[in-house]
Design a protein around this motif. Structure first.
Motif, PDB file in Angstrom:
ATOM      1  N   THR A  86      -7.136  -9.295  -7.766  1.00  0.00           N
ATOM      2  CA  THR A  86      -5.386 -10.072  -6.711  1.00  0.00           C
ATOM      3  C   THR A  86      -4.321 -11.120  -7.789  1.00  0.00           C
ATOM      4  O   THR A  86      -5.908 -12.305  -6.685  1.00  0.00           O
ATOM      5  CB  THR A  86      -5.842  -9.302  -5.433  1.00  0.00           C
ATOM      6  OG1 THR A  86      -6.106  -7.958  -4.925  1.00  0.00           O
ATOM      7  CG2 THR A  86      -4.413  -9.292  -4.532  1.00  0.00           C
ATOM      8  N   ALA A  99       4.885 -12.253  -4.475  1.00  0.00           N
ATOM      9  CA  ALA A  99       3.986 -10.888  -4.866  1.00  0.00           C
ATOM     10  C   ALA A  99       2.670 -10.784  -5.214  1.00  0.00           C
ATOM     11  O   ALA A  99       2.688 -11.484  -6.091  1.00  0.00           O
ATOM     12  CB  ALA A  99       5.015 -10.516  -5.651  1.00  0.00           C
ATOM     13  N   LYS A 147      -0.557  -2.335 -10.552  1.00  0.00           N
ATOM     14  CA  LYS A 147      -0.236  -2.145  -9.260  1.00  0.00           C
ATOM     15  C   LYS A 147       0.007  -3.566  -8.468  1.00  0.00           C
ATOM     16  O   LYS A 147      -0.428  -4.007  -8.294  1.00  0.00           O
ATOM     17  CB  LYS A 147      -0.768  -0.747  -9.057  1.00  0.00           C
ATOM     18  CG  LYS A 147      -1.351  -1.124  -8.192  1.00  0.00           C
ATOM     19  CD  LYS A 147      -2.344  -0.071  -7.236  1.00  0.00           C
ATOM     20  CE  LYS A 147      -3.432   0.073  -6.598  1.00  0.00           C
ATOM     21  NZ  LYS A 147      -3.556   1.472  -6.103  1.00  0.00           N
ATOM     22  N   SER A 148       1.699  -2.863  -7.543  1.00  0.00           N
ATOM     23  CA  SER A 148       1.828  -3.831  -6.554  1.00  0.00           C
ATOM     24  C   SER A 148       2.357  -2.992  -5.710  1.00  0.00           C
ATOM     25  O   SER A 148       3.139  -2.476  -5.801  1.00  0.00           O
ATOM     26  CB  SER A 148       3.288  -4.793  -6.913  1.00  0.00           C
ATOM     27  OG  SER A 148       3.583  -5.500  -6.052  1.00  0.00           O
ATOM     28  N   GLY A 149       1.733  -3.029  -4.348  1.00  0.00           N
ATOM     29  CA  GLY A 149       1.640  -1.941  -3.277  1.00  0.00           C
ATOM     30  C   GLY A 149       1.720  -0.647  -3.869  1.00  0.00           C
ATOM     31  O   GLY A 149       0.661  -0.059  -4.466  1.00  0.00           O
ATOM     32  N   ASN A 150       2.200   0.289  -3.420  1.00  0.00           N
ATOM     33  CA  ASN A 150       2.975   2.013  -4.324  1.00  0.00           C
ATOM     34  C   ASN A 150       3.547   1.354  -5.450  1.00  0.00           C
ATOM     35  O   ASN A 150       3.578   2.310  -6.052  1.00  0.00           O
ATOM     36  CB  ASN A 150       2.981   2.799  -3.026  1.00  0.00           C
ATOM     37  CG  ASN A 150       2.448   2.337  -2.347  1.00  0.00           C
ATOM     38  OD1 ASN A 150       0.892   2.782  -1.468  1.00  0.00           O
ATOM     39  ND2 ASN A 150       2.920   1.851  -1.174  1.00  0.00           N
ATOM     40  N   SER A 151       3.417   0.465  -6.209  1.00  0.00           N
ATOM     41  CA  SER A 151       4.613   0.443  -7.161  1.00  0.00           C
ATOM     42  C   SER A 151       3.471   0.160  -8.963  1.00  0.00           C
ATOM     43  O   SER A 151       2.664  -0.423  -8.605  1.00  0.00           O
ATOM     44  CB  SER A 151       5.345  -0.866  -7.817  1.00  0.00           C
ATOM     45  OG  SER A 151       6.189  -0.562  -6.576  1.00  0.00           O
TER      46      SER A 151
END
Length: 219
Positions: A86, A99, A147-151
């Protein structure tokens, strides 16, 4: 890939024939095959590692025995190192200064280890060993998920343009060789391959490492 495999086999069988005709101290050269799993993980200065991921290694191994209990051990393998991290401020995924991006690195290398192996004497067909040296790896494939979060930012994309061509690592290992025939033995052990070069073009360092459960057969 088929041409590369044929070239690898030709190279090692040539070295084997040469070594058998030119023995060093009458201890000779041993050639073998290996195939084993590894457990990869990432350390990132721009974030943190995120668990371990299964990889695999297979190819040829060889021991140049220059004394009764000492060998120069090398090989030529195809090694896959997978790991997750991460990270913040990834150069490839610009999402703002704070982010966080979850990245899975799927790296495949041609690995050439250069190590010294120290062996005990033969005890009822078993010889224990310790191993220390350098891993030299040339990248042949690099893929990423991100991915970032649900994206979802990337799904199995080619990341060769922003990952390094060469990787170096420190090898520390131990295990045993178990004699099962006149000239045949099975090798089993554990190895830590601690990468010490940046595998990306980021401004911060990202390094991949793995622990391998080694299996091999010497002929």
């Amino acid at each position: 890939m088929k041409k590369a495999a044929i070239a690898i086999l030709f190279l090692f069988f040539t070295v084997n024939l040469f070594a058998q005709e030119n023995r060093v101290g009458n201890y000779g050269f041993r050639l073998g095959l290996t195939a084993h799993p590894n457990f990869g993980f990432i350390k990132a200065e721009g974030g943190k590692g995120n668990g371990v991921n299964l990889g695999f290694s297979y190819g040829l191994i060889g021991d140049f025995n220059f004394a009764e209990n000492y060998s120069f051990s090398t090989g030529l393998t195809i090694t896959t190192i997978n790991g997750k991290s991460t990270e913040v401020n990834s150069a490839q995924y610009q999402l703002g200064n704070t982010a966080a991006v979850d990245i899975k690195y799927m790296m495949q290398y041609v690995e050439l280890p250069l190590t010294i192996k120290l062996k005990t004497g033969d005890y009822n067909g078993v010889r224990w060993y310790g191993q220390f040296g350098l891993s030299n790896d040339v990248r042949i494939s690099a893929r990423q998920d991100a991915k970032s979060g649900n994206s979802v930012l990337a799904n199995d994309v080619n990341s060769s343009d922003w990952t390094k061509f060469y990787r170096a690592g420190l090898i520390i290992g131990a295990g045993g060789e178990f004699n099962v025939g006149n000239k045949t033995s099975i090798m089993a052990g554990l190895t830590l391959n601690n990468g010490f070069t940046n595998i990306t073009d980021n401004d911060y360092s990202v390094k991949n490492h793995f622990i391998a459960i080694n299996f091999g057969v010497f002929f």
